[in-house]
Design a protein around this motif. Sequence first.
Motif, PDB file in Angstrom:
ATOM      1  N   GLY A 163      30.597  39.787  26.426  1.00  0.00           N
ATOM      2  CA  GLY A 163      32.020  39.917  26.187  1.00  0.00           C
ATOM      3  C   GLY A 163      32.776  39.920  27.502  1.00  0.00           C
ATOM      4  O   GLY A 163      32.330  39.338  28.489  1.00  0.00           O
ATOM      5  N   PRO A 164      33.912  40.590  27.551  1.00  0.00           N
ATOM      6  CA  PRO A 164      34.718  40.589  28.773  1.00  0.00           C
ATOM      7  C   PRO A 164      34.025  41.310  29.932  1.00  0.00           C
ATOM      8  O   PRO A 164      33.203  42.207  29.728  1.00  0.00           O
ATOM      9  N   LEU A 165      34.403  40.912  31.145  1.00  0.00           N
ATOM     10  CA  LEU A 165      34.053  41.667  32.344  1.00  0.00           C
ATOM     11  C   LEU A 165      35.267  42.508  32.710  1.00  0.00           C
ATOM     12  O   LEU A 165      36.388  42.004  32.753  1.00  0.00           O
ATOM     13  N   ILE A 166      35.039  43.799  32.936  1.00  0.00           N
ATOM     14  CA  ILE A 166      36.136  44.694  33.267  1.00  0.00           C
ATOM     15  C   ILE A 166      36.037  45.101  34.728  1.00  0.00           C
ATOM     16  O   ILE A 166      34.959  45.457  35.220  1.00  0.00           O
ATOM     17  N   TRP A 167      37.185  45.067  35.406  1.00  0.00           N
ATOM     18  CA  TRP A 167      37.277  45.394  36.823  1.00  0.00           C
ATOM     19  C   TRP A 167      38.142  46.629  36.983  1.00  0.00           C
ATOM     20  O   TRP A 167      39.364  46.555  36.890  1.00  0.00           O
ATOM     21  N   GLN A 168      37.493  47.776  37.176  1.00  0.00           N
ATOM     22  CA  GLN A 168      38.190  49.060  37.316  1.00  0.00           C
ATOM     23  C   GLN A 168      38.540  49.283  38.790  1.00  0.00           C
ATOM     24  O   GLN A 168      37.656  49.341  39.639  1.00  0.00           O
ATOM     25  N   LEU A 169      39.806  49.411  39.090  1.00  0.00           N
ATOM     26  CA  LEU A 169      40.256  49.567  40.465  1.00  0.00           C
ATOM     27  C   LEU A 169      40.333  51.042  40.849  1.00  0.00           C
ATOM     28  O   LEU A 169      40.570  51.901  39.996  1.00  0.00           O
ATOM     29  N   PRO A 170      40.147  51.371  42.122  1.00  0.00           N
ATOM     30  CA  PRO A 170      40.210  52.773  42.544  1.00  0.00           C
ATOM     31  C   PRO A 170      41.636  53.317  42.476  1.00  0.00           C
ATOM     32  O   PRO A 170      42.604  52.557  42.646  1.00  0.00           O
ATOM     33  N   PRO A 171      41.797  54.624  42.243  1.00  0.00           N
ATOM     34  CA  PRO A 171      43.134  55.211  42.129  1.00  0.00           C
ATOM     35  C   PRO A 171      43.983  55.043  43.385  1.00  0.00           C
ATOM     36  O   PRO A 171      45.212  55.042  43.311  1.00  0.00           O
ATOM     37  N   SER A 172      43.343  54.895  44.531  1.00  0.00           N
ATOM     38  CA  SER A 172      44.089  54.755  45.781  1.00  0.00           C
ATOM     39  C   SER A 172      44.571  53.334  46.038  1.00  0.00           C
ATOM     40  O   SER A 172      45.322  53.100  46.995  1.00  0.00           O
ATOM     41  N   MET A 173      44.151  52.389  45.221  1.00  0.00           N
ATOM     42  CA  MET A 173      44.519  50.993  45.464  1.00  0.00           C
ATOM     43  C   MET A 173      45.910  50.709  44.921  1.00  0.00           C
ATOM     44  O   MET A 173      46.156  50.812  43.723  1.00  0.00           O
ATOM     45  N   ARG A 174      46.802  50.306  45.814  1.00  0.00           N
ATOM     46  CA  ARG A 174      48.144  49.901  45.433  1.00  0.00           C
ATOM     47  C   ARG A 174      48.175  48.408  45.114  1.00  0.00           C
ATOM     48  O   ARG A 174      47.311  47.651  45.553  1.00  0.00           O
ATOM     49  N   PHE A 175      49.177  48.013  44.372  1.00  0.00           N
ATOM     50  CA  PHE A 175      49.326  46.614  44.009  1.00  0.00           C
ATOM     51  C   PHE A 175      49.641  45.787  45.248  1.00  0.00           C
ATOM     52  O   PHE A 175      50.611  46.041  45.958  1.00  0.00           O
TER      53      PHE A 175
END
Length: 239
Positions: free
Chosen positions: A101-113
């Motif tokens: 199914g999908p691949l999910i990419w969880q970003l760290p809380p400190s990462m800004r856009f």
Amino acid sequence: MIRIGTSGWRYPEWRDGFYRNVPQRRWLSHLAGHVTTIEINSSFYRLQPPSNYRKWATETPPDFTFAVKGPKLITHVKRLRHIDEPLKAFVDSLALGPKQGPLIWQLPPSMRFNPGVLKDFLAALPPGRHAVEPRHESFRTDAYFDLLRAHNVAHVVSDAPTFPCIEAVTADFAYVRLHGHDELYISSYDDRQLNEWARKILDWNRDTYVYFDNTMKGAATDNAQGLAQRLGMPITSHM
């Protein structure tokens, strides 16, 4: 197509509840008999050999689907930069066949856009369904949503007390992670909350993957089946 399941399956704290009298070697097949999808989390921590994926595929029903979490080496260590080699290694390791199914990419809380970094990352992703779960408020912007839409990548709608819940649907499918509304990874969703999520999913009117991550006290399996019932879905699969 709506698939509802849990984030992971290897939880010793479920041993005296959902897994009562079930030997550990059968935990995956037991859970897969009660949900239609599971999110693989072990891939986040270390590269899994293809044999693991093949084994997991054989232990689940024919119409089962796995989502797979992308490695933290890519998201948390390299922070989406210079990721060609680890991305290729990860993609090459996947051996789920039609159950992918999908691949999910969880970003760290400190990462800004950062639009440039995200644009390059999205362009590097292989064909298939991908979902991005940011955990910083700076992602609540049209520039982020527009980037995802341009690549048909889903924004993960996350519910948790410790990072923002940004509700946006950016692809031809939706992806939801329910981490526990009041206590992270712990609190159960009550009838009112499950009804509200069912309404949102129906309103989106597209393929949707939902994963309950409130696993620490065993609420995830009951909540998954409760939401499935509200959506008129079968709550058991057949091996």
